[in-house]
Every structure is written in C-alpha cells, then in structure tokens.
Design a protein around this motif. Structure first.
Motif, PDB file in Angstrom:
ATOM      1  N   UNK A 137      39.322  30.471 -55.290  1.00 20.94           N
ATOM      2  CA  UNK A 137      38.333  31.148 -56.137  1.00 20.94           C
ATOM      3  C   UNK A 137      39.030  31.917 -57.253  1.00 20.94           C
ATOM      4  N   UNK A 138      40.196  32.461 -56.995  1.00 24.12           N
ATOM      5  CA  UNK A 138      40.943  33.115 -58.075  1.00 24.12           C
ATOM      6  C   UNK A 138      41.328  32.093 -59.156  1.00 24.12           C
ATOM      7  N   UNK A 139      41.692  30.890 -58.746  1.00 28.08           N
ATOM      8  CA  UNK A 139      42.029  29.848 -59.732  1.00 28.08           C
ATOM      9  C   UNK A 139      40.783  29.488 -60.544  1.00 28.08           C
ATOM     10  N   UNK A 140      39.645  29.462 -59.870  1.00 32.24           N
ATOM     11  CA  UNK A 140      38.374  29.179 -60.556  1.00 32.24           C
ATOM     12  C   UNK A 140      38.089  30.262 -61.602  1.00 32.24           C
ATOM     13  N   UNK A 141      38.307  31.528 -61.205  1.00 31.14           N
ATOM     14  CA  UNK A 141      38.073  32.645 -62.127  1.00 31.14           C
ATOM     15  C   UNK A 141      39.006  32.528 -63.339  1.00 31.14           C
ATOM     16  N   UNK A 142      40.272  32.265 -63.080  1.00 35.06           N
ATOM     17  CA  UNK A 142      41.240  32.151 -64.188  1.00 35.06           C
ATOM     18  C   UNK A 142      40.853  30.996 -65.112  1.00 35.06           C
ATOM     19  N   UNK A 143      40.483  29.869 -64.515  1.00 36.10           N
ATOM     20  CA  UNK A 143      40.100  28.689 -65.313  1.00 36.10           C
ATOM     21  C   UNK A 143      38.897  29.007 -66.206  1.00 36.10           C
ATOM     22  N   UNK A 144      37.892  29.660 -65.623  1.00 37.06           N
ATOM     23  CA  UNK A 144      36.672  29.973 -66.392  1.00 37.06           C
ATOM     24  C   UNK A 144      36.949  31.032 -67.456  1.00 37.06           C
ATOM     25  N   UNK A 145      38.002  31.827 -67.252  1.00 44.45           N
ATOM     26  CA  UNK A 145      38.333  32.873 -68.224  1.00 44.45           C
ATOM     27  C   UNK A 145      39.242  32.339 -69.327  1.00 44.45           C
ATOM     28  N   UNK A 146      39.584  31.060 -69.250  1.00 43.95           N
ATOM     29  CA  UNK A 146      40.504  30.462 -70.232  1.00 43.95           C
ATOM     30  C   UNK A 146      39.893  29.185 -70.804  1.00 43.95           C
ATOM     31  N   UNK A 147      38.773  29.315 -71.527  1.00 47.95           N
ATOM     32  CA  UNK A 147      38.032  28.111 -71.949  1.00 47.95           C
ATOM     33  C   UNK A 147      38.776  27.219 -72.930  1.00 47.95           C
ATOM     34  N   UNK A 148      39.824  27.745 -73.593  1.00 41.50           N
ATOM     35  CA  UNK A 148      40.524  26.912 -74.580  1.00 41.50           C
ATOM     36  C   UNK A 148      41.677  26.112 -73.974  1.00 41.50           C
ATOM     37  N   UNK A 149      41.930  26.316 -72.695  1.00 44.39           N
ATOM     38  CA  UNK A 149      43.025  25.580 -72.042  1.00 44.39           C
ATOM     39  C   UNK A 149      42.415  24.463 -71.192  1.00 44.39           C
ATOM     40  N   UNK A 150      43.185  23.382 -70.950  1.00 44.59           N
ATOM     41  CA  UNK A 150      42.624  22.288 -70.138  1.00 44.59           C
ATOM     42  C   UNK A 150      42.317  22.775 -68.709  1.00 44.59           C
ATOM     43  N   UNK A 275      31.791  14.004 -53.500  1.00 44.40           N
ATOM     44  CA  UNK A 275      30.613  14.867 -53.386  1.00 44.40           C
ATOM     45  C   UNK A 275      30.901  16.339 -53.618  1.00 44.40           C
ATOM     46  N   UNK A 276      32.091  16.656 -54.139  1.00 45.23           N
ATOM     47  CA  UNK A 276      32.422  18.062 -54.417  1.00 45.23           C
ATOM     48  C   UNK A 276      31.988  18.359 -55.850  1.00 45.23           C
ATOM     49  N   UNK A 277      31.115  19.357 -56.034  1.00 47.69           N
ATOM     50  CA  UNK A 277      30.601  19.606 -57.388  1.00 47.69           C
ATOM     51  C   UNK A 277      31.718  19.842 -58.397  1.00 47.69           C
ATOM     52  N   UNK A 278      31.487  19.338 -59.600  1.00 45.40           N
ATOM     53  CA  UNK A 278      32.478  19.436 -60.659  1.00 45.40           C
ATOM     54  C   UNK A 278      32.912  20.891 -60.872  1.00 45.40           C
ATOM     55  N   UNK A 279      34.191  21.102 -61.005  1.00 44.45           N
ATOM     56  CA  UNK A 279      34.713  22.436 -61.331  1.00 44.45           C
ATOM     57  C   UNK A 279      35.141  23.247 -60.119  1.00 44.45           C
ATOM     58  N   UNK A 280      34.610  22.924 -58.943  1.00 45.80           N
ATOM     59  CA  UNK A 280      35.025  23.676 -57.749  1.00 45.80           C
ATOM     60  C   UNK A 280      36.496  23.367 -57.480  1.00 45.80           C
ATOM     61  N   UNK A 281      37.294  24.415 -57.253  1.00 48.28           N
ATOM     62  CA  UNK A 281      38.730  24.197 -56.987  1.00 48.28           C
ATOM     63  C   UNK A 281      38.882  23.906 -55.498  1.00 48.28           C
TER      64      UNK A 281
END
Ligand SMILES: NC(=O)C1=CN([C@@H]2O[C@H](COP(=O)(O)OP(=O)(O)OC[C@H]3O[C@@H](n4cnc5c(N)ncnc54)[C@H](O)[C@@H]3O)[C@@H](O)[C@H]2O)C=CC1
Ligand SMILES: O=C([O-])CC(=O)C(=O)O
Length: 327
Positions: A137-150, A275-281
């Motif tokens: 979930x921390x990786x998910x938070x970091x990813x969502x907080x960095x929209x300009x990075x892949x 079947x894992x929703x897109x974006x879930x780490x």
C-alpha cells in the motif's frame, strides 16, 4: 568506466539501511563493474543525522572502488535528485503484537511526500522499490503521488517472502535451494500472502509431486512463510533486517540485470491480469530482461488458490480504501 548509477536509500541509518548500503557500494546490487553514487535520506532529527554521518564515515572507511560519491541529507528532493533507483526503506517498523497494516496511517504520509519528491526531481525512468511497511500500500501511495513517472516502475518488496518460501520448500523436498524454480508468492506482504508451490520444480521435477502432502502445504508451509516476519520479531525483539536488505538487493539486481528466464516474485501494479484490479500493487510471478520485468501470464488458478488470492486482494482493497483520503 561506466557512468555511475544514482541510488537513493531512505531510512539509511536504520537497521535495514545498515545491512544494505555496504552491499550496494560493493557492487552486489548493480554489478561488480558498475559505479554507484549513494544518496541517503534520514529524518531531520539530530540523532538520525548523526547516525547517518557515522554510516557515511564507515562507507568511506571501506574504500569501495565502486563508490563514486555520497550524499547524506534530510531533504527528499536532494536525496531523489536524478535518482536512477530509489529504495524506500525509511518507515516505522512493527513491534511484537502488531500487524504490518497497523503501521498504515503512521507511515502513509511518508510515501505521499516521497512520491511527490520523486515525481519532481528523480530520473524519469527511476525504478522504485518500497520496503517500508505496509509495503504494497505504501508503494501504491508513492505511485499515485508521482503521476509523471511510469506507474510500472513502482514496486513493493515481496522478495523476502519469496526467499523464505524457497528455503522452506528446499528443506522439505530435500533439494538444494538454488535448484528451486517457478515459485511465486501472490498478493500482499502480510499474513494473507499466498506462497504457491504448485508450479515449483527442482532440476525439472515437480516439487509438489515430490512432497505430495496437501496438509503440509496448507497447515505448515503457507503459515510458516506468512508469519515468518512475526517469528523473527518474537525471536530478535526487532524485525528482519539482514534478510530484508538481502531481498532488496535480489529484487533490484534481478529487475535491472535480468533473471535469465527464472521466475521471481515482485509486488507490481496489476494490469488487470488474474482478476486483480488494475493498479493494485500485488505480488506476482515475473521474469526480467533488459531492465524490464514481465508478468508470467496464464497460470491456471485452482479453487484453493483462488480463495487465497481473493483473501489477500480483499485485504489490499481495504488498505487502499483506508488511505484514499490521502491521495
Ligand atoms: N517489505 C519487507 O519485506 C520488509 C519491510 N520492513 C520494513 O522496513 C521498514 C524499515 O525497517 P528497519 O530498517 O528495521 O527500521 P528502523 O527503525 O531500524 O529504521 C528506519 C529508519 O528510517 C528512518 N526514517 C523514518 N521515517 C523517515 C522518513 N520519512 N524519511 C527518511 N527516513 C526515515 C528512521 O529514522 C530510521 O533510521 C519498516 O517499515 C519495516 O517494517 C522490514 C523487513 C521486511
Ligand atoms: O514482519 C515485519 O514487520 C517485518 C517484515 O515485513 C518481515 O520481516 O517480513
């Protein structure tokens, strides 16, 4: 001489940091011919900064030929400046009697701040590994907080679980750990994770068939791997550190240098597969080549596995809902 790779490490003066930095500087993560610049972040507290200075003195005292530079700072934008690799380790660890998700709200803010800083100053291809718990979930938070990075470059550490499972399986099957292939740990880095040995082989032979013991799988193997972190805390009074640092080295080394077709487990943003929703780490089986990982697709999922995968996904969805207000 190759151009140095900039490696940012947060929580650099912590337990895991102390086991990690020296191995990175000696070339174990990126190769024995690859110079590195270590960019180390610690809290803006005198005690943490003093400890970091001590670690940097020790790094200096090793005279590592591959250590091309060092930065120690309390500012994420300095630590992540042009970083090619970022190891997000700095976070509070759990103690006895806690679950990793109990750390969620305590640690979540770290990953919004650091995600934003990565977004602003890191190399556009930065490869991020989140170790701090709850790692997915921390990786998910970091990813969502960095929209300009892949988004695909934000990963969570399930490699310690994978390595723990490898050792347990090899011991039970009476084979050398290096012979074991095609193992995966699905899902969350938490007690709901699902270590799946159905496809595992040793020297080409099915380990599941060799062991032939469904009771051992359900009642010994899976819980031993899933609860290993707690067992270490119980025994040491502190959470795993050397094995966690080792897993971080394995994760990044395999991602950047390749796996030669071997499966490893990485927590990666789902593309909707299995079947894992897109974006879930989620912990998935992957192989890696030329600095990119690829999902191992189309594995059969039986009823037992589906139930286990649904359970760990359910927990990740709950964690995601719990941090939605921060994103
Ligand atoms: N994913 C995995 O498999 C594993 C994850 N972990 C997690 O890794 C994390 C670190 O563990 P340890 O090194 O044992 O903890 P530690 O407490 O020894 O070190 C953490 C360090 O991070 C620093 N820190 C805290 N917040 C920070 C921030 N915002 N920026 C920079 N530095 C910060 C602290 O000052 C401390 O020096 C914990 O959350 C732990 O639960 C631990 C083992 C395995
Ligand atoms: O269990 C903990 O809190 C530390 C950790 O993540 C592990 O050892 O797997």
């Amino acid at each position: 001489m190759k151009t140095p790779v900039r490696v940012a490490v947060t929580g650099a003066a912590g337990q895991i940091g102390y086991s990690l930095l020296f191995r990175i500087a000696s070339g174990e993560m990126l190769g024995k011919d690859q110079p590195v610049i270590l960019q180390m972040l610690e809290l803006p507290l005198e005690k943490a900064q003093a400890a970091l200075r001590g670690v940097m003195m020790e790094l200096e005292d090793c005279a590592f030929p591959l250590l091309a530079g060092m930065v120690g700072t309390d500012d994420p934008e300095v630590a992540f400046k042009d970083a090619d690799v970022a190891l997000l380790v700095g976070a509070m660890p759990r103690g006895p009697g806690m679950e990793r998700k109990d750390l969620l709200l305590k640690n979540a803010e770290i990953f919004t701040v650091q995600g934003r800083a990565l977004n602003k100053v890191a190399s556009r291809g930065v490869k991020v590994l989140v170790v701090g718990n709850p790692a997915n979930t921390n990786a998910y938070i970091a990813m969502k907080s960095a929209p300009d990075l892949p988004a695909k470059n934000f990963t969570a550490m399930l490699r310690l679980d994978h390595n723990r499972a490898l050792s347990q399986l090899a011991g039970k099957a009476g084979v050398a750990v290096g012979e074991v292939e095609k193992l995966v740990v699905w899902g969350n880095h938490s007690p709901t994770m699902y270590p799946d040995y159905r496809f595992a082989t040793a020297s080409g032979a099915s380990i599941k068939d060799t062991i032939n013991d469904a009771d051992w799988n359900a009642n010994v193997f899976i819980p031993t791997v899933a609860k290993r972190g707690a067992a270490i805390i119980e025994a040491r009074g502190l959470s795993s550190a050397a094995s966690a640092a080792n897993a971080a080295i394995c994760h990044v080394r395999d991602w950047l240098l390749g796996t030669n077709g071997k499966w490893v487990t990485m927590g990666i943003p789902s593309d909707g597969s299995y079947g894992i929703p897109e974006g879930v780490i989620f912990g998935f089986p992957v192989t890696a080549q030329n600095g990119e990982y690829s999902l191992v697709r189309d594995l059969p999922i039986d009823a037992f596995s589906q139930k286990a995968i649904d359970k760990t996904l359910g927990e990740l969805e709950e964690e995601r809902a719990g941090v939605a207000h921060l994103l």
